[in-house]
Write an enzyme that holds these catalytic residues in place. Structure first.
Site, mmCIF file in Angstrom:
data_model
loop_
_atom_site.group_PDB
_atom_site.id
_atom_site.type_symbol
_atom_site.label_atom_id
_atom_site.label_comp_id
_atom_site.label_asym_id
_atom_site.label_seq_id
_atom_site.Cartn_x
_atom_site.Cartn_y
_atom_site.Cartn_z
ATOM 1 N N SER A 1 54.013 111.163 4.787
ATOM 2 C CA SER A 1 54.683 111.840 3.535
ATOM 3 C C SER A 1 53.908 111.098 2.599
ATOM 4 O O SER A 1 53.557 110.143 2.439
ATOM 5 C CB SER A 1 56.147 111.458 3.674
ATOM 6 O OG SER A 1 56.543 111.787 2.641
ATOM 7 N N TYR B 1 62.536 104.824 5.896
ATOM 8 C CA TYR B 1 61.532 106.016 5.960
ATOM 9 C C TYR B 1 60.222 105.801 5.296
ATOM 10 O O TYR B 1 59.275 105.896 5.997
ATOM 11 C CB TYR B 1 62.383 106.917 5.387
ATOM 12 C CG TYR B 1 61.640 108.329 5.302
ATOM 13 C CD1 TYR B 1 61.801 109.201 6.714
ATOM 14 C CD2 TYR B 1 60.912 109.158 4.492
ATOM 15 C CE1 TYR B 1 61.004 110.522 6.765
ATOM 16 C CE2 TYR B 1 60.292 110.112 4.565
ATOM 17 C CZ TYR B 1 60.331 110.972 5.667
ATOM 18 O OH TYR B 1 59.594 112.063 5.659
#
Length: 354
Positions: free
Chosen positions: A216, A229
């Site tokens: 990401s 995350y």
């Protein structure tokens, strides 16, 4: 979807990326650029006329840039490997919904053998050409057991897509240790476990194989309420680059694809609103799927980053610290999770719980 949509659309109709896409197939395309001087010549304009010289120079610059891009990609990723979908066995973690399910359905319908690993049942039940295996990738024993079962059922895997992820979406002080362990196990350790389980068969395949890592852009930027995350995604990017360097030396037929998208319109980040729909539009899974499928089909390595700001994210860390703070405030990246709702949690047996 776990929740009904609370807005008309996940994306803005006009964005910087849309403008750039139009420019890339028109004004910035070498073929189109060469049409301009040819059109001038068709009007009997002399070669030394200023408009002719300018148009030729522009077309030549675009052509050189295109050639440089091709050479750069070849140096970075090497020659493409041969891909025959009828011989490929594709393993997709977290493929029961969202982007993973979309990729699984594409390859299942095209004749490849696809194995989906997930703790959730598939959203649409059964999919053509797709075999579902209930597996928590954060549990190394489950991964080893399922890996052996896949090899018995479908054959040795040749493509691994590490896509599984969960989002807690809470400040660090509100996260209990069990939630942190679960997030790191799924988002990071699961990739190690699947690589250890499937990499031997991928590296021993006659035509090589492909490894896809779904990271990401937040691995570069970080964001409030996403400490676990972002830490896992940053580590995933580092894992991918290190593994790619190893394979380039030991198994040059294996290709690696690193995917670092911005916010996807999937249930994983349901409720999160883009702070700026023009500069940072929400990405549709079909766009990322198209890029990943194109790289796998061509047998080449790649770096997939979309939208445009995701491709610029590595330059963020070059900015002075003060400008980084200003940029974060203007972008609103640290306030986006305030509207986060996510999707319903999953119980120990894979059932959805309130």
């Amino acid at each position: 979807m776990d929740y009904p949509p609370d807005r008309d659309s996940w994306f803005a109709p006009l964005s910087l990326d849309l403008i750039l896409k139009v420019l890339n197939v028109t004004f910035f395309h070498p073929f189109i650029a060469w049409i301009i001087p040819l059109s001038f010549r068709a009007q009997t304009m002399h070669w030394d006329a200023p408009p002719m010289l300018v148009s030729i120079a522009w077309a030549a610059c675009l052509t050189l840039a295109w050639i440089a891009g091709v050479v750069n990609h070849r140096l970075a990723y090497g020659l493409p490997r041969h891909v025959d979908l009828s011989d490929e066995v594709i393993v997709i973690t977290g493929g029961a919904s969202g982007l993973g399910l979309l990729i699984a359905e594409v390859y299942g319908m095209r004749g490849a053998s696809v194995a989906v690993l997930d703790v959730r049942d598939m959203e649409n039940g059964e999919a053509r050409g797709v075999t579902f295996y209930k597996c928590d990738v954060g549990d190394k024993d489950q991964v080893a057991r399922v890996a052996a079962q896949i090899e018995r059922d479908l054959g040795p895997p040749t493509i691994l897509i590490n896509n599984a992820a969960i989002v807690n979406g809470k400040p660090l002080l509100d996260l209990d240790l069990a939630a942190i362990d679960r997030a790191i196990s799924t988002n990071l350790l699961g990739a190690f476990y699947t690589l250890k389980a499937f990499l031997p068969s991928i590296t021993s395949a006659p035509d090589g194989g492909t490894i896809v890592t779904m990271s990401s852009v937040l691995g570069h930027l970080g964001a409030a309420h996403l400490t676990d995350y972002c830490a896992a995604k940053a580590a995933l990017t580092a894992l991918h680059k290190s593994l790619e360097a190893e394979l380039r030396i030991s198994h040059p037929r294996v290709r690696a694809v690193l995917v670092e998208p911005g916010q996807l319109s999937t249930p994983l980040f349901h409720g999160v609103r883009s702070p700026n729909a023009f500069l940072a539009p929400v990405v549709e899974p079909v766009d990322v799927c198209r890029a990943v499928v194109a790289a796998i089909d061509a047998g080449r390595g790649a770096h997939v980053a979309t939208p445009f700001y995701a491709r610029c994210a590595p330059w963020y860390n070059v900015l002075p610290a003060g400008l980084q703070v200003v940029a974060r405030r203007l972008a609103g990246v640290d306030f986006a999770m305030r509207s986060f709702r996510g999707r319903l949690p999953v119980g120990e047996n894979g059932e959805r719980t309130e």
